[in-house]
Scaffold this motif. Structure first.
Motif, short mmCIF file in Angstrom:
data_model
loop_
_atom_site.label_atom_id
_atom_site.label_comp_id
_atom_site.label_asym_id
_atom_site.label_seq_id
_atom_site.Cartn_x
_atom_site.Cartn_y
_atom_site.Cartn_z
N CYS B 267 0.83 -1.20 0.00
CA CYS B 267 0.00 0.00 0.00
C CYS B 267 0.87 1.25 0.00
CB CYS B 267 -0.93 0.00 1.20
SG CYS B 267 -2.17 -1.29 1.13
N GLU B 268 1.95 1.22 0.83
CA GLU B 268 2.81 2.40 0.91
C GLU B 268 3.47 2.71 -0.42
OE1 GLU B 268 3.92 2.05 5.65
OE2 GLU B 268 5.41 1.49 4.14
N LEU B 269 3.77 1.65 -1.16
CA LEU B 269 4.47 1.86 -2.43
C LEU B 269 3.59 2.52 -3.49
CD1 LEU B 269 6.72 -1.31 -2.75
CD2 LEU B 269 7.40 1.05 -2.26
N SER B 270 2.28 2.62 -3.19
CA SER B 270 1.42 3.35 -4.12
C SER B 270 1.67 4.85 -3.99
CB SER B 270 -0.06 3.06 -3.81
OG SER B 270 -0.34 1.72 -4.12
N ALA B 271 2.22 5.25 -2.84
CA ALA B 271 2.44 6.67 -2.60
C ALA B 271 3.93 7.03 -2.64
CB ALA B 271 1.85 7.08 -1.25
N THR B 272 4.78 6.11 -2.22
CA THR B 272 6.23 6.41 -2.19
C THR B 272 6.98 5.49 -3.14
OG1 THR B 272 6.60 4.86 -0.41
CG2 THR B 272 6.12 7.11 0.25
N ARG B 273 8.23 5.89 -3.44
CA ARG B 273 9.04 5.08 -4.38
C ARG B 273 9.61 3.86 -3.68
NH1 ARG B 273 8.08 6.58 -9.47
NH2 ARG B 273 9.57 4.92 -9.83
N GLU B 274 9.92 4.01 -2.37
CA GLU B 274 10.40 2.83 -1.65
C GLU B 274 10.03 2.90 -0.17
OE1 GLU B 274 14.66 3.00 -2.53
OE2 GLU B 274 14.95 3.73 -0.48
N THR B 275 10.06 1.75 0.46
CA THR B 275 9.66 1.69 1.86
C THR B 275 10.43 0.57 2.56
OG1 THR B 275 7.80 1.55 3.37
CG2 THR B 275 7.71 0.14 1.45
N GLU B 276 10.49 0.69 3.89
CA GLU B 276 11.25 -0.31 4.63
C GLU B 276 10.32 -1.27 5.35
OE1 GLU B 276 15.21 -0.04 7.33
OE2 GLU B 276 13.37 0.70 8.25
N ILE B 277 10.67 -2.53 5.29
CA ILE B 277 9.91 -3.53 6.04
C ILE B 277 10.78 -3.90 7.25
CG2 ILE B 277 9.00 -5.88 6.02
CD1 ILE B 277 8.60 -5.43 2.96
N VAL B 301 10.78 -3.09 -7.62
CA VAL B 301 10.82 -4.50 -7.21
C VAL B 301 9.40 -5.06 -7.15
CG1 VAL B 301 11.36 -6.07 -5.31
CG2 VAL B 301 13.01 -4.31 -5.98
N LEU B 302 8.51 -4.30 -6.52
CA LEU B 302 7.11 -4.76 -6.42
C LEU B 302 6.53 -4.99 -7.82
CD1 LEU B 302 4.54 -5.26 -4.66
CD2 LEU B 302 3.96 -2.88 -5.07
N ASP B 303 6.76 -4.02 -8.71
CA ASP B 303 6.23 -4.14 -10.08
C ASP B 303 6.75 -5.41 -10.75
OD1 ASP B 303 4.92 -1.85 -9.63
OD2 ASP B 303 6.15 -0.57 -10.93
N SER B 304 8.03 -5.67 -10.59
CA SER B 304 8.58 -6.84 -11.29
C SER B 304 8.11 -8.13 -10.65
CB SER B 304 10.12 -6.76 -11.34
OG SER B 304 10.63 -7.06 -10.07
N LEU B 305 7.89 -8.10 -9.31
CA LEU B 305 7.39 -9.31 -8.64
C LEU B 305 5.98 -9.66 -9.13
CD1 LEU B 305 8.41 -8.71 -4.89
CD2 LEU B 305 9.34 -10.45 -6.44
N CYS B 306 5.22 -8.62 -9.49
CA CYS B 306 3.80 -8.82 -9.79
C CYS B 306 3.46 -8.61 -11.27
CB CYS B 306 2.95 -7.89 -8.94
SG CYS B 306 3.27 -8.06 -7.20
N SER B 307 4.46 -8.43 -12.11
CA SER B 307 4.16 -8.03 -13.49
C SER B 307 3.25 -9.04 -14.19
CB SER B 307 5.45 -7.83 -14.28
OG SER B 307 6.12 -9.06 -14.39
N ASP B 308 3.46 -10.33 -13.91
CA ASP B 308 2.61 -11.32 -14.61
C ASP B 308 1.17 -11.25 -14.15
OD1 ASP B 308 3.62 -12.34 -12.11
OD2 ASP B 308 2.67 -14.25 -12.64
N LEU B 309 0.94 -10.88 -12.88
CA LEU B 309 -0.43 -10.75 -12.37
C LEU B 309 -1.15 -9.62 -13.11
CD1 LEU B 309 0.19 -11.11 -8.52
CD2 LEU B 309 -0.67 -12.86 -10.09
#
Lengths: 508, 608
Positions: B267-277, B301-309
């Motif tokens: 969710c945070e990555l929708s607003a920021t470019r990166e975030t810490e877990i 990273v998120l985009d590439s993890l989910c690109s096929d979805l």
């Protein structure tokens, strides 16, 4: 005694007693079938007698005064529709009359019942209430209006009783109509079917007119010195051959042809509107004013009031009238010749396009204007050809309907084809088969089945068809007889054996 | 007139709305939130928790906290989707007595519909509190691609929750209703709905006379935000494995924390470019040493993890337009629905595919509930000029010889509708035929969903192919399917109304409804008790506060002393009742407390 024609509708005269009428067995059957809606042909079909016999009988019965014949059937009869389903105007009433216990307004109830009863006879355009050339937007808008009115959700939670399922059927049909008409290819295919159907209807009207010797477009009687073709006639020619622009051939605009054939029958001729003297005077004024070209016909009734009559002496008037009459007759003859010529040319043009419908139409008009035996014989020839085309069209139509499992329509089309070739046993058997599938009038199916067998007693197939009809009708003994003969004709046929086993079981 | 609520029963969040003064409005829950987590938990004490409170305790009570029950509703235990859910869920999914799915929490098994019912009941209560009147009718939304069994199960859940579900409508359709309602639009709209668990695409035409016509709809009932989370979890687990050689999946609590963290990061990555877990003390190593998880994840990273979805959703869009014979240029607006459509990557891909920027005017989390409320109001009050022409999302048909599937009503057919087709017997001397009513898009019958079956008997004995049977399918506006079969020769006819199976028998459903009703009464009663207790405590506090002052004022008169003595007695008994938790006792003393408080207030006011 006058004998009514088969498309007329007999009805009961209120207050007359039935016992006064002759009541033989046949008469009683016929009397039972009279409901004020069925035409004589439909009654004949119902009781299984010939239309002439029924007409004769009803003619005799009218003498008793309890039955009257409508001067002409209400709406123009639609020749295409099967006679078993008389095309009387849709009636709202009987058991389906307005039910005040339902939560739905009376006019809407009436509309629903009306649509539901007519649903099988309405084409897609008629159901949605749009013209045949309506664009996609108009079709969509009509469909949405339909949905806003007839969708059951608009009456959610209300007591709709039996109307609910009827509304669902109506809406389902409207959806099909919309879906077909809003898809290019599907609409084109449907239009082809409709135009084929319209063509056969138009043809039917034409041929029956010729057969009955009815004058659809009578030549003006010589005594009536109508100077201009009256409104009842000219527009027909104009419609078929517009004064300008290219010829319209039937397939391009089938609806138009249909309309042109039907209209003149209904339209009253305004010949008696004005007395001869007034007409002559009007004519004289008009010719005198050099307005020969204003042959617009429709202006006649209004003309006298537009220009007040001028006072003339009797002799003067008579001489002028005679001169004008001669002038007019010359002109008329010339006009007729020119008209005939134009019709012949149009007919030839249609022939060149292999449009036999159009050609026959023009020739039919041409023979009204000329005594040339060559033209008349050509007309006969083309009419004959037209009959063949019609026959082909009906067969094509029947097969399409058969493939769509529209048995009622298929039966009607085959029956029409059968009329053209009454000796063709195959067609008779097809009628029987379609009627059997429709399952509404097995007696009629049996008649056609019997006819096929009679024409070709050695076909086991025809006998199987007839046997199946008997079987459906519960006439097991007759079925057995037919099927046994069929089995003798084709001893190896497993299907016949199966059916026989079934029949014997039913008998036992 | 009775109000109808609209409920968006979502995979992760649910939302309830109602039409007020002609405009739809979302009803906030007690916490002031417009959406409520679709989570249910049973505490150690056996208490049922729903919504935010269930979510808050999920980490510590992972095994007894149900999330995403919607993914299981109306499904068969043997389906691959359920197998998949078993692998990723912390709570126990077990097989029910009819091959259905049940959930086991604290040694009690619940039907999935029962779990959903708890959420629906919560939504009902939220609406009742807001409207101040009982609510019994609802329109509930489901993903467009739900089959009839899933829809039926949702209806059952409504019934258990004490709701008369007057209509089930599709989520994207509801979104379109909310988008176009009352705006007098005429346009073709695509609704792209990517929620927590499901993806739907619907194309609708909004036209004159308030007509909303669904042209086509398609989707995937197992593709949603949860799958995006799972990709992030996998990425975290793998990284941890490489670093520490420990599989975090082994620990249910760790897994639940990972799940929360992954969702939050996404969710945070929708607003920021990166975030810490950052998950300290995520697990303990074998050597008694606590390990922490700390990683930075970027939008790329998120985009590439989910690109096929994302690609899968676009493929479904493409297919849907193709099936509907619609060009992209015919779509005049694109509406985004569902929390996942906040993801920048998805907005980009959708904009790229349709060649236009999606509409920004609707709230992706609330629009579905609003649409449901609109449909509910339009059904109940026909003055609202609106009619929804929906379609069948799946092909309906029967199984034919060789277990092939023969469709009669194709998908995307506007309802109500009916279709007939003639079939023949497949064996010699066959006297009966079994009609298996199925739903789905596969040619092979077993790949499709079985909705019901019946037998047509008394056929004439004949060689195969000789006996003709006419099968007619009918769907009415309520979505109820009726199937009839007629022997063309004998006229013999059999018909059934297909009641899709939710996996629950009538008796089970009945018992669940009764139990839920009982619980609801209890809950209402305990709420009432709680309210009286609070009222009593408030009055006790007030009286105690005024006591010394009153005592002083009235000390001079006997009558006054008498009164204060009495008051002291009432106060004492009320305090005892509160301390005992004696609900009846508290209620009994409420009136006396009220009287005393009024008297005290009067005394103080008069003398000051």
């Amino acid at each position: 005694m006058t004998i009514p024609s088969s498309d007329q509708v007999p009805r009961w005269v209120a207050g007359r007693d039935v016992p006064g009428l002759p009541t033989g067995a046949f008469e009683r059957m016929v009397l039972d079938a009279i409901d004020g809606q069925r035409s004589i042909a439909a009654i004949a079909d119902l009781v299984g007698l010939g239309a002439e016999d029924v007409a004769q009988m009803i003619g005799a019965l009218t003498a008793g005064g309890a039955i009257t014949i409508d001067p002409r059937p209400g709406p123009a009869p639609r020749p295409f529709t099967s006679p078993t389903a008389p095309t009387a105007p849709v009636t709202v009433g009987g058991s389906d009359a307005f039910d005040p216990s339902l939560d739905i307004a009376a006019p809407l109830q009436a509309r629903i019942l009306e649509l539901f009863d007519a649903i099988d006879t309405l084409d897609h355009y008629a159901l949605l209430g749009v013209p045949r050339d309506a664009d996609r937007k108009a079709i969509k808008s009509a469909y949405y209006g339909f949905a806003a009115k007839f969708h059951t959700d608009r009456h959610f939670g209300k007591n709709l009783g039996p109307l609910k399922s009827k509304m669902e059927v109506i809406f389902g049909r409207a959806t099909v109509a919309h879906d077909v008409l809003s898809r290019k290819e599907q609409r084109a295919e449907y239009d082809r079917y409709l135009s084929e159907r319209d063509r056969t209807r138009a043809y039917e009207e034409l041929l029956s007119a010729v057969d009955e010797g009815r004058e659809l477009f009578p030549t003006p009687p010589p005594r009536v010195a109508t100077p201009l073709p009256s409104a009842g006639r000219l527009p027909v020619a104009q419609a078929v051959q517009p004064d300008s622009g290219p010829m319209k051939v039937a397939p391009v605009n089938p609806a138009r042809i249909t309309a042109d054939f039907e209209r003149p029958v209904e339209r009253p001729l305004p010949a008696s509107v004005l007395d001869e003297r007034t007409r002559k005077e009007a004519l004289a004024r008009r010719l005198g004013a050099g307005r020969q070209r204003s042959v617009s016909g429709t202006t006649i009734p209004g003309a006298p009031s537009l220009t007040p009559p001028r006072k003339t002496s009797v002799e003067e008037g008579k001489a002028a009238a005679d001169a004008i009459k001669r002038l007019y007759e010359d002109r008329r003859d010339n006009a007729r010749k020119a008209q005939a010529q134009r019709m012949l040319e149009a007919g030839e043009a249609a022939l060149a396009k292999e449009d036999v419908v159009g050609a026959a139409n023009h020739y039919r008009l041409a023979v009204q204007y000329t005594d040339d035996p060559a033209v008349h014989s050509k007309f006969k020839q083309i009419s004959q050809k037209a009959r063949e085309v019609l026959f082909d069209a009906y067969m094509k139509q029947a097969r399409y309907e058969e493939s769509q499992a529209k048995w009622k329509e298929a039966a009607a089309s085959y029956a029409k084809a059968h009329e053209a070739h009454p000796d063709d046993a195959d067609i008779a058997a097809s009628v029987a088969q379609a009627l059997r599938k429709e399952g509404r009038d097995l007696h009629r199916a049996a008649r056609f089945g019997e006819l096929a067998v009679q024409k070709n007693p050695n076909s086991s197939g025809f006998r199987v068809t007839l046997g199946a009809v008997y079987l459906d009708a519960g006439l097991f003994l007759r079925a057995k007889t037919e099927l046994e003969v069929a089995l003798r004709l084709s001893p190896e046929d497993a299907k016949i054996k199966e059916l026989l086993v079934h029949v014997r079981k039913a008998l036992a | 007139m009775e109000r109808v609520i609209g409920i968006d029963l979502g995979t992760t969040n649910s939302c309830v709305a109602v039409l007020e003064n002609g405009a739809p409005a979302v009803i906030p829950n007690r916490g002031g939130y417009k959406t409520t987590p679709s989570m249910v938990a049973i505490t150690e004490a056996g208490k049922k928790l729903v919504g935010h409170i269930a979510k808050r305790q999920a980490i510590t009570n992972a095994e007894n906290t149900v999330f995403a029950a919607k993914r299981l509703i109306g499904r068969k235990f043997s389906s691959p989707q359920v197998k998949n859910a078993i692998a990723t869920s912390a709570y126990r999914i077990v097989e029910g007595p009819h091959g259905d799915v049940r959930i086991s929490l604290r040694n009690k098994t619940y039907g999935v519909a029962e779990i959903s019912a708890m959420i629906l009941q919560e939504m009902k209560v939220i609406a009742e509190d807001y409207l101040g009147a009982p609510v019994s009718k609802a329109v509930i939304t489901v993903p467009a691609y739900f089959n009839d069994n899933q829809r039926q199960a949702t209806k059952d859940a409504g019934a258990i929750a004490g709701l008369d579900v007057i209509r089930i409508i599709n989520e994207p359709t509801a979104a379109a209703l909310a988008y176009g309602f009352g705006k007098d639009l005429e346009r073709t709209v695509a609704v792209y709905d990517l929620g927590g668990g499901t993806f739907d695409i619907s194309v609708l035409e909004i036209g004159a006379h308030g007509v909303f016509r669904v042209i086509a709809t398609a989707g995937d009932t197992f593709l949603g935000g949860e799958d995006f989370d799972a990709r992030v979890i996998d990425w975290l687990v793998e990284g941890f494995q490489q670093e520490h050689n420990i599989d975090l999946r082994q620990d249910r609590m760790a897994l639940q924390r990972l799940k929360d963290a992954a969702e939050k990061a996404k969710c945070e990555l929708s607003a920021t470019r990166e975030t810490e877990i950052n998950l300290p003390f995520i697990i303990s190593s074998g050597r008694n040493e606590a390990l922490h998880l700390q990683r930075v994840i970027s939008r790329e990273v998120l985009d590439s993890l989910c690109s096929d979805l994302v690609e899968r959703t676009v493929d479904i869009c493409r297919q849907t337009l193709q099936d509907a014979q619609l060009g992209k240029e015919e779509i005049e607006d694109v509406v985004l629905v569902g929390g996942m459509t906040r993801m920048p990557r998805i907005i980009e891909q959708v904009a790229e595919f349709f060649g236009r920027e999606p509409c920004k005017g609707v709230h992706p989390d609330e629009v579905v509930a609003l649409g449901a409320a609109i449909q509910g109001a339009a059904l109940m009050d026909q003055k609202t000029e609106m009619v929804l022409l929906d379609v069948t999302p799946h092909t309906l048909g029967i199984m034919t010889f060789g277990s092939n599937f023969r469709g009669l009503i194709p998908q995307n057919t506007t309802v109500p509708t009916s279709r007939s087709e003639i079939f023949t017997t497949s064996r010699d001397n066959q006297t009966a035929v079994k009609i298996l009513v199925m739903q789905g898009e596969h040619d092979k019958a077993e790949e499709n969903e079985l909705l019901g079956e019946f037998v047509l008997t008394g056929l004439r004995k004949a060689a195969k192919g000789q006996v003709e049977i006419e099968v007619t399918f009918e769907i009415n506006a309520d979505g109820i399917v009726s199937v009839s079969a007629k022997d063309m020769e004998t006229g013999q006819k059999q018909a059934i109304q297909v009641t899709a199976s939710s996996g629950l028998t009538k008796d089970e459903l009945h018992n669940m409804i009764e139990a839920a009703q009982g619980e609801m009464l209890e809950r209402r009663a305990s709420e009432e008790d709680e309210a009286s207790k609070q009222e009593a405590q408030r009055l006790i506090a007030e009286i105690e506060r005024l006591f010394p002052q009153v005592e002083q004022i009235v000390a001079s008169s006997d009558f006054g002393r008498d009164a204060t003595e009495k008051a002291r007695g009432i106060l004492q008994r009320a305090r005892d009742a509160v301390a005992r938790g004696d609900a009846a006792g508290i209620k009994e003393h409420l009136e006396a407390l009220g009287r005393t408080a009024r008297m005290f207030r009067g005394v103080v006011q008069k003398t000051s």
